[in-house]
Design a protein around this motif. Sequence first.
Motif, mmCIF file in Angstrom:
data_model
loop_
_atom_site.group_PDB
_atom_site.id
_atom_site.type_symbol
_atom_site.label_atom_id
_atom_site.label_comp_id
_atom_site.label_asym_id
_atom_site.label_seq_id
_atom_site.Cartn_x
_atom_site.Cartn_y
_atom_site.Cartn_z
ATOM 1 N N SER A 1 -10.574 -0.180 3.428
ATOM 2 C CA SER A 1 -9.392 0.007 3.670
ATOM 3 C C SER A 1 -8.640 -1.226 4.317
ATOM 4 C CB SER A 1 -8.788 1.116 4.847
ATOM 5 O OG SER A 1 -9.197 2.285 4.351
ATOM 6 N N GLY B 1 -13.714 3.278 4.090
ATOM 7 C CA GLY B 1 -13.084 3.713 2.679
ATOM 8 C C GLY B 1 -12.643 2.368 2.354
ATOM 9 N N MET C 1 -0.778 10.270 1.988
ATOM 10 C CA MET C 1 -2.236 10.537 2.416
ATOM 11 C C MET C 1 -2.428 11.454 3.579
ATOM 12 S SD MET C 1 -4.693 9.179 0.658
ATOM 13 C CE MET C 1 -5.511 7.824 -0.172
ATOM 14 N N ASP D 1 -2.702 7.037 9.529
ATOM 15 C CA ASP D 1 -2.698 6.359 8.432
ATOM 16 C C ASP D 1 -1.179 6.065 8.272
ATOM 17 O OD1 ASP D 1 -4.657 6.510 5.557
ATOM 18 O OD2 ASP D 1 -2.361 6.040 5.430
ATOM 19 N N GLY D 2 -1.070 4.849 7.597
ATOM 20 C CA GLY D 2 0.567 4.359 7.283
ATOM 21 C C GLY D 2 0.923 5.239 6.179
ATOM 22 N N LEU E 1 -4.907 -5.360 3.554
ATOM 23 C CA LEU E 1 -3.994 -6.385 4.208
ATOM 24 C C LEU E 1 -4.130 -7.985 3.555
ATOM 25 C CD1 LEU E 1 -5.466 -5.468 7.809
ATOM 26 C CD2 LEU E 1 -2.841 -5.051 6.979
ATOM 27 N N ARG F 1 -20.508 12.365 -1.462
ATOM 28 C CA ARG F 1 -20.284 11.092 -0.454
ATOM 29 C C ARG F 1 -20.902 11.645 0.661
ATOM 30 N NH1 ARG F 1 -14.215 8.701 1.105
ATOM 31 N NH2 ARG F 1 -14.868 7.226 2.478
ATOM 32 N N ALA G 1 -7.634 5.015 9.368
ATOM 33 C CA ALA G 1 -7.193 5.017 7.815
ATOM 34 C C ALA G 1 -7.824 6.358 7.214
ATOM 35 C CB ALA G 1 -8.064 3.694 6.940
ATOM 36 N N TYR H 1 0.970 -1.169 0.059
ATOM 37 C CA TYR H 1 0.019 0.008 0.011
ATOM 38 C C TYR H 1 0.817 1.357 0.128
ATOM 39 C CZ TYR H 1 0.808 1.221 5.014
ATOM 40 O OH TYR H 1 1.233 1.298 6.215
HETATM 41 N N1 SAM Z 1 -10.699 6.172 4.854
HETATM 42 C C1 SAM Z 1 -10.316 7.025 3.386
HETATM 43 C C2 SAM Z 1 -11.098 7.240 2.689
HETATM 44 O O1 SAM Z 1 -12.383 6.446 2.956
HETATM 45 O O2 SAM Z 1 -11.264 7.917 1.499
HETATM 46 C C3 SAM Z 1 -8.912 6.203 2.723
HETATM 47 C C4 SAM Z 1 -9.240 4.978 2.314
HETATM 48 S S1 SAM Z 1 -8.129 4.276 1.020
HETATM 49 C C5 SAM Z 1 -8.901 3.245 0.387
HETATM 50 C C6 SAM Z 1 -7.110 3.249 2.452
HETATM 51 C C7 SAM Z 1 -6.062 4.018 3.260
HETATM 52 O O3 SAM Z 1 -5.657 2.649 4.245
HETATM 53 C C8 SAM Z 1 -4.751 4.751 2.667
HETATM 54 O O4 SAM Z 1 -4.779 5.919 2.988
HETATM 55 C C9 SAM Z 1 -3.667 3.707 3.177
HETATM 56 O O5 SAM Z 1 -2.537 4.374 3.170
HETATM 57 C C10 SAM Z 1 -4.290 3.208 4.327
HETATM 58 N N2 SAM Z 1 -3.547 1.867 4.848
HETATM 59 C C11 SAM Z 1 -3.678 0.543 3.994
HETATM 60 N N3 SAM Z 1 -2.894 -0.274 4.670
HETATM 61 C C12 SAM Z 1 -2.611 0.305 5.856
HETATM 62 C C13 SAM Z 1 -1.719 -0.201 7.090
HETATM 63 N N4 SAM Z 1 -1.380 -1.325 7.097
HETATM 64 N N5 SAM Z 1 -1.699 0.373 7.997
HETATM 65 C C14 SAM Z 1 -2.067 1.921 7.968
HETATM 66 N N6 SAM Z 1 -2.782 2.309 7.054
HETATM 67 C C15 SAM Z 1 -2.919 1.563 6.099
#
Ligand code: SAM
Length: 271
Positions: free
Chosen positions: A143, A141, A101, A96-97, A147, A51, A75, A30
Amino acid sequence: MKTEYRDLNLRRQRQDYGSDPLSVRKTDHYQAEYIQSFVSKWDRLIGWDLREESEGDFFIDILRRHGVKKILDAATGTGFHSIRLLKAGFDVVSADGSPEMLAKAFENGRRQGLILRTVQADWRWLNRDIHEQFDAILCLGNSFTHLFAENDRRRTLAEFYAALNHDGILILDQRNYDVILDQGYRSKHAYYYCGQDVKVEPEYVDEGLARFRYQFPDQSVFHLNMYPLRKQYTCRLLREVGFQKIKTYGDFQETYRHEDQDFFIHIASKQ
Ligand code: SAM
């Protein structure tokens, strides 16, 4: 321009899935997917106003009903929920990771007169980087789908569980991958990805990978490789890490026909 700078710039502009994109099934990936050029277009993809309209006060009502005051938006992405919830008066930490973002979320907050409390934290080591307890954690979202290994999913849910107060709730959502896997993709395009001029569709799907393609009006194309979570499987994992009650909504409704939903939202309670 020196070669290293040019390489770095290219990495910020282009996603890199190597020669066999379908073999990229790694949780860590990611970080390489949310590059600057994609992040800068994310808000166009989600379409904030539509949204907000389609969600209404769904999350705010649930959080108030549970007496929630302090929230971890795990996230954060570009800050859509963090900003809405701060405006609604909640105390919000935005994690967030992805540093790209978080930077965009901070900028979006500042433009609306808000200072987001941002923390870069990977869910798998959440409690190493965040030393606070919360009434609610949001992972929204679609997220959690990032994984790829079952161990990472279990570990993430255990980290969320540990960071919640004794009566805390986790709100986690996902695409309706059951329908995509069993019947093929269709979408109402009414929720989550509300941007009207962005084409979103799966390019490839099997039980271990859903590779989505995002095409923007300037013809730029990005991808996300995700793990297609089945609904019952997510509920089982939530139960197995210790959540006592799980209530699942379909496209923000309490009663629904499974196969007609684009997204599911799970509310998992510790008590
Ligand atoms: N919640 C937001 C939205 O609805 O617009 C963002 C959704 S985006 C699809 C997924 C988010 O999850 C990204 O910002 C990504 O960096 C974060 N993410 C994915 N895997 C992660 C992890 N292992 N640890 C932390 N953040 C993670």
